[in-house]
Design a protein around this motif. Structure first.
Motif, PDB file in Angstrom:
ATOM      1  N   PRO A  46      12.067 -24.180  13.869  1.00 62.61           N
ATOM      2  CA  PRO A  46      12.216 -24.021  12.415  1.00 62.61           C
ATOM      3  C   PRO A  46      13.245 -22.963  12.038  1.00 62.61           C
ATOM      4  O   PRO A  46      13.923 -23.078  11.022  1.00 62.61           O
ATOM      5  CB  PRO A  46      10.809 -23.638  11.948  1.00 62.61           C
ATOM      6  N   LEU A  47      13.380 -21.937  12.883  1.00 62.56           N
ATOM      7  CA  LEU A  47      14.390 -20.911  12.625  1.00 62.56           C
ATOM      8  C   LEU A  47      15.785 -21.518  12.729  1.00 62.56           C
ATOM      9  O   LEU A  47      16.664 -21.227  11.913  1.00 62.56           O
ATOM     10  CB  LEU A  47      14.236 -19.763  13.625  1.00 62.56           C
ATOM     11  N   ALA A  48      15.997 -22.368  13.725  1.00 60.72           N
ATOM     12  CA  ALA A  48      17.297 -23.025  13.901  1.00 60.72           C
ATOM     13  C   ALA A  48      17.664 -23.859  12.688  1.00 60.72           C
ATOM     14  O   ALA A  48      18.823 -23.892  12.261  1.00 60.72           O
ATOM     15  CB  ALA A  48      17.270 -23.890  15.162  1.00 60.72           C
ATOM     16  N   GLN A  49      16.688 -24.542  12.109  1.00 58.33           N
ATOM     17  CA  GLN A  49      16.950 -25.353  10.924  1.00 58.33           C
ATOM     18  C   GLN A  49      17.404 -24.490   9.751  1.00 58.33           C
ATOM     19  O   GLN A  49      18.329 -24.855   9.017  1.00 58.33           O
ATOM     20  CB  GLN A  49      15.703 -26.144  10.552  1.00 58.33           C
ATOM     21  N   LYS A  50      16.760 -23.339   9.577  1.00 61.36           N
ATOM     22  CA  LYS A  50      17.135 -22.443   8.480  1.00 61.36           C
ATOM     23  C   LYS A  50      18.526 -21.851   8.711  1.00 61.36           C
ATOM     24  O   LYS A  50      19.332 -21.740   7.778  1.00 61.36           O
ATOM     25  CB  LYS A  50      16.099 -21.321   8.343  1.00 61.36           C
ATOM     26  N   MET A  51      18.824 -21.452   9.932  1.00 63.82           N
ATOM     27  CA  MET A  51      20.143 -20.875  10.225  1.00 63.82           C
ATOM     28  C   MET A  51      21.237 -21.924  10.063  1.00 63.82           C
ATOM     29  O   MET A  51      22.349 -21.607   9.623  1.00 63.82           O
ATOM     30  CB  MET A  51      20.156 -20.293  11.636  1.00 63.82           C
ATOM     31  N   ALA A  52      20.943 -23.163  10.407  1.00 59.11           N
ATOM     32  CA  ALA A  52      21.933 -24.237  10.281  1.00 59.11           C
ATOM     33  C   ALA A  52      22.366 -24.428   8.834  1.00 59.11           C
ATOM     34  O   ALA A  52      23.530 -24.736   8.553  1.00 59.11           O
ATOM     35  CB  ALA A  52      21.356 -25.536  10.834  1.00 59.11           C
ATOM     36  N   THR A  53      21.450 -24.227   7.922  1.00 57.44           N
ATOM     37  CA  THR A  53      21.766 -24.383   6.498  1.00 57.44           C
ATOM     38  C   THR A  53      22.851 -23.407   6.064  1.00 57.44           C
ATOM     39  O   THR A  53      23.787 -23.766   5.347  1.00 57.44           O
ATOM     40  CB  THR A  53      20.500 -24.172   5.643  1.00 57.44           C
ATOM     41  N   SER A  54      22.745 -22.156   6.504  1.00 52.00           N
ATOM     42  CA  SER A  54      23.733 -21.162   6.080  1.00 52.00           C
ATOM     43  C   SER A  54      25.010 -21.211   6.915  1.00 52.00           C
ATOM     44  O   SER A  54      26.092 -20.866   6.426  1.00 52.00           O
ATOM     45  CB  SER A  54      23.130 -19.751   6.140  1.00 52.00           C
ATOM     46  N   LEU A  55      24.925 -21.672   8.169  1.00 46.80           N
ATOM     47  CA  LEU A  55      26.111 -21.743   9.019  1.00 46.80           C
ATOM     48  C   LEU A  55      26.907 -23.030   8.814  1.00 46.80           C
ATOM     49  O   LEU A  55      28.074 -23.106   9.187  1.00 46.80           O
ATOM     50  CB  LEU A  55      25.712 -21.612  10.497  1.00 46.80           C
ATOM     51  N   GLY A  56      26.248 -24.055   8.265  1.00 49.14           N
ATOM     52  CA  GLY A  56      26.941 -25.309   7.999  1.00 49.14           C
ATOM     53  C   GLY A  56      27.107 -26.203   9.209  1.00 49.14           C
ATOM     54  O   GLY A  56      27.866 -27.182   9.159  1.00 49.14           O
ATOM     55  N   GLN A  57      26.417 -25.887  10.299  1.00 49.45           N
ATOM     56  CA  GLN A  57      26.442 -26.713  11.502  1.00 49.45           C
ATOM     57  C   GLN A  57      25.036 -26.725  12.111  1.00 49.45           C
ATOM     58  O   GLN A  57      24.288 -25.746  12.006  1.00 49.45           O
ATOM     59  CB  GLN A  57      27.425 -26.161  12.546  1.00 49.45           C
ATOM     60  N   PRO A  58      24.656 -27.830  12.769  1.00 47.80           N
ATOM     61  CA  PRO A  58      23.333 -27.884  13.399  1.00 47.80           C
ATOM     62  C   PRO A  58      23.225 -26.888  14.554  1.00 47.80           C
ATOM     63  O   PRO A  58      24.211 -26.601  15.236  1.00 47.80           O
ATOM     64  CB  PRO A  58      23.243 -29.321  13.935  1.00 47.80           C
TER      65      PRO A  58
END
Length: 319
Positions: A46-58
């Protein structure tokens, strides 16, 4: 010639800046050195999903489990320092560094720290009908019959094992260590009354405590938990050296640029301010830690020194 060299230097700087500004341009791999479905995995997804939102990449999870988290961590340490491979690191790495011979990486020197994710306390638990109602009861029983009180752990060198060793030294008592291959079988034998006591993460024992089968007699956090206000800390009971929290975080290969590390840290901090993620971490027994890269690096070095010294003094070897 001087003008040419200056022009080349400026061009290189412009290219490097452009690359950093554009980063990331494709998915980022996150090495989880533990099995899918385990605690590390449940925290990271779930942390990866949240970080992906702000980084713009999966952020793509790559599970590489092994004893001591060595295989996955080695893979992460040897990856290209381009910001496209991260590794989930934790306190277990600082313990393993002292337990295993010839580890092919140094957890403090071969990574650029990105930031901490969170920390979790440990519970000292007994069966509710054990006749042990407090830490003083346990220590009195141990002093009366040295070596006759057994304690379980998820294995030699585990956090629970090392904390119990610290307790024995501090209280000048002798208990007998019964190591298991994992926390689940160890907990089952405590519930069955086969072993008297163990130290375990709260989320693993909470259901049994709530049902009345187990009793918590001390917690390793610096302060009492608001959800368990009647449980004293080890420090309150006179054992400050047992103030310990297991932590996890994110690291990048050594040589990853500071600009990329700072972007990753910002994305991590932003994710750790998300209410839904905080609820998930709480269910996993984790309190968020919002650190700078340097603060996380300092934490790694501090615990590496602490646990390596204890492991050496106990003569523990995992090989």
């Amino acid at each position: 010639m001087l003008r040419l060299l200056m022009a080349i230097a400026c061009l290189s700087s412009i290219v490097a800046t452009a690359q950093t500004t554009a980063w990331p341009t494709h998915p980022i791999k996150v090495v989880v050195p533990a099995p899918a479905g385990g605690p590390y995995d449940r925290i990271m997804r779930p942390l990866a999903q949240k970080m992906a939102t702000s980084l713009g990449q999966p952020l793509v999870i790559d599970n590489r489990p092994s004893a001591g988290n060595i295989v996955g961590t080695q893979y992460g340490a040897s990856a290209a320092p381009d910001g496209y491979t991260l590794t989930m690191t934790g306190m277990l790495n600082t313990i393993a560094q002292g337990m295993y011979d010839k580890i092919p990486f140094d957890i403090a020197k071969d990574f650029e720290p990105v930031g901490a994710i969170g920390e979790g306390a440990q519970w000292l638990i007994v069966r509710s009908d054990s006749g042990i109602a407090s830490l003083s009861d346990l220590l009195a029983k141990a002093k009366k019959a040295p070596g006759k009180v057994d304690y379980a752990s998820s294995g030699a060198g585990s956090t629970g094992h090392l904390l119990m060793e610290l307790l024995q030294r501090a209280a000048k008592v002798q208990l007998t260590h019964v190591p298991y291959k994992g926390g689940a079988p160890a907990l089952q034998d405590v519930l069955a009354g086969v072993v008297a006591v163990m130290i375990i993460p709260p989320n693993a024992a909470q259901a049994s405590v709530q049902s009345g089968k187990l009793r918590v007699i001390a917690v390793s956090s610096a302060q009492r938990s608001p959800a368990w206000e009647d449980v004293p800390t080890f420090a309150e009971l006179g054992y400050p050296d047992l103030t310990v929290s297991s932590w996890v975080g994110l690291s990048a290969p050594k040589g990853t640029s500071a600009a990329v590390v700072n972007k990753l840290n910002a994305a991590l901090i932003q994710a750790l301010n998300d209410k839904a993620l905080l609820q998930h971490l709480d269910a996993e027994g984790l309190t968020p830690l919002r650190t700078t890269p340097k603060q996380y690096g300092d934490l790694v070095v501090k615990d590496l020194n602490r646990w390596s010294a204890l492991v050496r003094s106990l003569g523990l070897r995992a090989n």
